[in-house]
Design a protein around this motif. Structure first.
Motif, PDB file in Angstrom:
ATOM      1  N   GLN A  24       0.826  -1.199   0.000  1.00  0.00           N
ATOM      2  CA  GLN A  24       0.000   0.000   0.000  1.00  0.00           C
ATOM      3  C   GLN A  24       0.867   1.259   0.000  1.00  0.00           C
ATOM      4  O   GLN A  24       0.556   2.245  -0.685  1.00  0.00           O
ATOM      5  N   LEU A  25       1.965   1.221   0.755  1.00  0.00           N
ATOM      6  CA  LEU A  25       2.875   2.370   0.770  1.00  0.00           C
ATOM      7  C   LEU A  25       3.440   2.619  -0.630  1.00  0.00           C
ATOM      8  O   LEU A  25       3.579   3.777  -1.055  1.00  0.00           O
ATOM      9  N   THR A  26       3.760   1.549  -1.334  1.00  0.00           N
ATOM     10  CA  THR A  26       4.292   1.682  -2.694  1.00  0.00           C
ATOM     11  C   THR A  26       3.267   2.341  -3.615  1.00  0.00           C
ATOM     12  O   THR A  26       3.580   3.263  -4.378  1.00  0.00           O
ATOM     13  N   ALA A  27       2.017   1.875  -3.529  1.00  0.00           N
ATOM     14  CA  ALA A  27       0.950   2.452  -4.362  1.00  0.00           C
ATOM     15  C   ALA A  27       0.748   3.932  -4.040  1.00  0.00           C
ATOM     16  O   ALA A  27       0.556   4.767  -4.939  1.00  0.00           O
ATOM     17  N   ASN A  58      13.070  -0.313  -2.139  1.00  0.00           N
ATOM     18  CA  ASN A  58      13.662   0.700  -1.252  1.00  0.00           C
ATOM     19  C   ASN A  58      12.926   0.749   0.085  1.00  0.00           C
ATOM     20  O   ASN A  58      13.553   0.825   1.156  1.00  0.00           O
ATOM     21  N   ILE A  59      11.582   0.736   0.034  1.00  0.00           N
ATOM     22  CA  ILE A  59      10.795   0.765   1.266  1.00  0.00           C
ATOM     23  C   ILE A  59      11.072  -0.480   2.101  1.00  0.00           C
ATOM     24  O   ILE A  59      11.305  -0.403   3.325  1.00  0.00           O
ATOM     25  N   TYR A 102      13.720  10.673  -4.296  1.00  0.00           N
ATOM     26  CA  TYR A 102      14.135   9.984  -3.075  1.00  0.00           C
ATOM     27  C   TYR A 102      13.775  10.795  -1.829  1.00  0.00           C
ATOM     28  O   TYR A 102      13.329  10.233  -0.817  1.00  0.00           O
ATOM     29  N   TYR A 103      13.969  12.095  -1.899  1.00  0.00           N
ATOM     30  CA  TYR A 103      13.667  12.891  -0.708  1.00  0.00           C
ATOM     31  C   TYR A 103      12.160  13.090  -0.510  1.00  0.00           C
ATOM     32  O   TYR A 103      11.700  13.219   0.633  1.00  0.00           O
ATOM     33  N   LEU A 104      11.399  13.096  -1.587  1.00  0.00           N
ATOM     34  CA  LEU A 104       9.942  13.087  -1.440  1.00  0.00           C
ATOM     35  C   LEU A 104       9.500  11.795  -0.756  1.00  0.00           C
ATOM     36  O   LEU A 104       8.643  11.799   0.139  1.00  0.00           O
ATOM     37  N   GLY A 105      10.082  10.685  -1.204  1.00  0.00           N
ATOM     38  CA  GLY A 105       9.748   9.396  -0.605  1.00  0.00           C
ATOM     39  C   GLY A 105      10.133   9.332   0.854  1.00  0.00           C
ATOM     40  O   GLY A 105       9.380   8.814   1.696  1.00  0.00           O
ATOM     41  N   GLN A 106      11.303   9.855   1.171  1.00  0.00           N
ATOM     42  CA  GLN A 106      11.755   9.856   2.562  1.00  0.00           C
ATOM     43  C   GLN A 106      10.776  10.620   3.458  1.00  0.00           C
ATOM     44  O   GLN A 106      10.390  10.145   4.531  1.00  0.00           O
ATOM     45  N   THR A 107      10.356  11.792   3.002  1.00  0.00           N
ATOM     46  CA  THR A 107       9.422  12.603   3.792  1.00  0.00           C
ATOM     47  C   THR A 107       8.101  11.874   4.001  1.00  0.00           C
ATOM     48  O   THR A 107       7.538  11.867   5.111  1.00  0.00           O
ATOM     49  N   ALA A 108       7.603  11.240   2.932  1.00  0.00           N
ATOM     50  CA  ALA A 108       6.320  10.538   3.023  1.00  0.00           C
ATOM     51  C   ALA A 108       6.396   9.365   4.004  1.00  0.00           C
ATOM     52  O   ALA A 108       5.498   9.181   4.832  1.00  0.00           O
ATOM     53  N   ILE A 109       7.449   8.564   3.927  1.00  0.00           N
ATOM     54  CA  ILE A 109       7.589   7.403   4.813  1.00  0.00           C
ATOM     55  C   ILE A 109       7.738   7.839   6.268  1.00  0.00           C
ATOM     56  O   ILE A 109       7.174   7.228   7.191  1.00  0.00           O
ATOM     57  N   ALA A 113       5.435   6.882   9.450  1.00  0.00           N
ATOM     58  CA  ALA A 113       6.001   6.358  10.696  1.00  0.00           C
ATOM     59  C   ALA A 113       5.558   7.190  11.892  1.00  0.00           C
ATOM     60  O   ALA A 113       5.236   6.656  12.961  1.00  0.00           O
ATOM     61  N   LEU A 114       5.528   8.514  11.747  1.00  0.00           N
ATOM     62  CA  LEU A 114       5.113   9.394  12.835  1.00  0.00           C
ATOM     63  C   LEU A 114       3.645   9.149  13.202  1.00  0.00           C
ATOM     64  O   LEU A 114       3.278   9.091  14.382  1.00  0.00           O
ATOM     65  N   THR A 115       2.809   9.007  12.168  1.00  0.00           N
ATOM     66  CA  THR A 115       1.385   8.740  12.421  1.00  0.00           C
ATOM     67  C   THR A 115       1.209   7.434  13.180  1.00  0.00           C
ATOM     68  O   THR A 115       0.445   7.345  14.154  1.00  0.00           O
ATOM     69  N   GLU A 116       1.925   6.405  12.730  1.00  0.00           N
ATOM     70  CA  GLU A 116       1.839   5.086  13.372  1.00  0.00           C
ATOM     71  C   GLU A 116       2.365   5.147  14.802  1.00  0.00           C
ATOM     72  O   GLU A 116       1.768   4.594  15.731  1.00  0.00           O
ATOM     73  N   ALA A 117       3.479   5.838  14.992  1.00  0.00           N
ATOM     74  CA  ALA A 117       4.081   5.913  16.325  1.00  0.00           C
ATOM     75  C   ALA A 117       3.212   6.712  17.287  1.00  0.00           C
ATOM     76  O   ALA A 117       3.077   6.364  18.471  1.00  0.00           O
ATOM     77  N   ALA A 118       2.585   7.787  16.813  1.00  0.00           N
ATOM     78  CA  ALA A 118       1.749   8.627  17.679  1.00  0.00           C
ATOM     79  C   ALA A 118       0.540   7.861  18.208  1.00  0.00           C
ATOM     80  O   ALA A 118       0.041   8.159  19.311  1.00  0.00           O
ATOM     81  N   GLU A 119       0.079   6.883  17.425  1.00  0.00           N
ATOM     82  CA  GLU A 119      -1.066   6.090  17.874  1.00  0.00           C
ATOM     83  C   GLU A 119      -0.673   5.082  18.949  1.00  0.00           C
ATOM     84  O   GLU A 119      -1.511   4.657  19.747  1.00  0.00           O
TER      85      GLU A 119
END
Length: 419
Positions: A24-27, A58-59, A102-109, A113-119
């Motif tokens: 899903q992250l890839t899509a 990469n992911i 690559y840097y767009l991808g880094q920011t998105a991932i 991660a922040l959303t998942e961790a905050a939960e």
């Protein structure tokens, strides 16, 4: 103070949770690129498929690094990522777009991660420490991978351009040699229209440049020269060797480049750059003739060495350029015409320059004095002294003397006798 083991444990756990969402992250990333970098997501299904494979690998690699505590500085870029970089190089996509991806991808991932961790993490200190560790690791991973994919991109780009240029150079040489060919097929192969008016240029580095790719800098100079011409399309540039290129401009309006513009271009270019032009000419034969004229001026400039002007045209120095085909014969002719006046020292150089200006101003002592900012009597003295040195009156052989003097001015030591 947050315990390091606790932070590492949370990083591993969040990475493990995201691993289950890799598809899903890839899509989502493909959709992100479609919005931000649409030319990376085009109608070529094979390229889009390769992009998806590169993203997924990469992911997956990045998440495994965090799951298992792998040193990101020792990771090799995934195979699909390397191949995707090579494919972009072949398509001429700017390397900056690859890096931005690559840097767009880094920011998105990191946002995922922040959303998942905050939960899951309710202690703000632990959450902050966990994200700091993730951020540091992600930057190290992206830095490592982008170095490798950019290197793969550049190697492929150089190889692809070399092969393409080799094919184009072969076709151009066939055209210059007068071989039989189909004009439509050749225009397609060269990406250049052969019907119409052509202006040939030769651009080169007089010595090996101190920095960068020599041909790349010649391409930049060519593009800058084209800005002041009315052209019917892109210029044709063919490397003649590693530091010299043959160029043709397809002109809409017959004209040479503006001299001031050329000087501004050269002022910004590396000091080793030189360029020469033929005369504009029409059709296939004009393509050849303009280039041959440029070659003659190139020979003149090369023979003259460092003292020669950085930009010359066949229109200005054509007669002199024609004589450089046999430099030894030209040197003998200069000696026969000017005698001892063709001696390479300052005294004889002053006499030659004064005599040349005198002849160029219609044998007028007054006009020559004004041009040279000298007293008329001084001009008369130098002209008389130059004639004495030649050994015969200049009036008896005026045209040959003037041409020989111009050769001395342009070629210097190449045609002068040692003092």
């Amino acid at each position: 103070m947050v315990d390091e083991a606790t932070v590492t444990g949370w990083v591993s756990r969040i990475a493990g949770d995201l691993s289950g969402q890799a598809n899903q992250l890839t899509a989502d990333m493909v959709q992100l690129y479609a919005r931000e970098l649409p030319h990376l997501v085009n109608d070529d299904e094979s390229v889009v498929s390769l992009l998806s494979a590169s993203l997924f690998q990469n992911i997956d690699t990045a998440l495994r690094i965090f799951q298992h505590g792998i040193d990101p500085t020792r990771v090799e870029a995934p195979a699909a990522a390397m191949e995707y970089a090579r494919r972009l190089a072949q398509r001429g996509t700017p390397v900056v777009d690859l890096i931005r991806a690559y840097y767009l991808g880094q920011t998105a991932i990191l946002n995922y991660a922040l959303t998942e961790a905050a939960e899951q993490i309710h202690d703000s200190q632990v959450l902050g420490a966990m994200m700091s560790k993730a951020l540091t690791g992600t930057f190290a991973f992206i830095d490592r991978v982008t170095q490798q994919v950019v290197s793969a991109y550049q190697e492929e780009r150089d190889r692809w351009l070399l092969n393409r240029n080799a094919v184009r150079a072969a076709r151009v040489r066939e055209l210059l040699d007068g071989d039989m060919f189909d004009i439509d097929t050749l225009e397609t192969a060269l990406g250049y229209r052969l019907r119409g008016t052509h202006l040939a240029m030769i651009v080169w580095h007089a010595v090996e440049p101190k920095q960068g790719n020599a041909l790349a800098s010649l391409q930049s100079v060519t593009a800058a020269i084209a800005e002041c011409l009315q052209t019917a399309g892109a210029a044709l540039l063919v490397p003649a060797d590693e530091r010299c290129a043959w160029v043709w401009f397809p002109l809409e309006k017959v004209a040479l480049p503006d001299e001031d513009h050329v000087q501004r271009v050269l002022a910004k270019a590396e000091p080793t750059v030189r360029l020469v032009f033929g005369d504009p000419a029409d059709g296939i034969e004009g393509f050849r003739r303009s280039h041959r004229q440029a070659e003659r001026v190139h020979a003149l400039s090369t023979a003259a060495g460092e003292q020669c002007e950085r930009a010359l045209t066949f229109r200005d120095v054509g007669a002199i350029a024609l004589m450089t085909a046999d430099l030894s014969a030209a040197r003998s002719w200069v000696a026969d015409t000017l005698g001892a006046l063709a001696t390479d020292d300052e005294q004889h150089e002053r006499l030659r320059e004064t005599l040349l200006v005198f002849l160029a101003t219609g044998s007028s002592y007054t006009a020559a004095a004004a041009r040279l900012t000298m007293h008329k009597n001084s001009v008369q003295y130098r002209v008389r002294k130059a004639e004495e040195t030649i050994g015969k009156p200049v009036i008896d052989n005026r045209l040959d003397v003037e041409l020989a003097l111009r050769l001395c001015r342009r070629l210097g030591t190449a045609v002068l006798a040692k003092a």
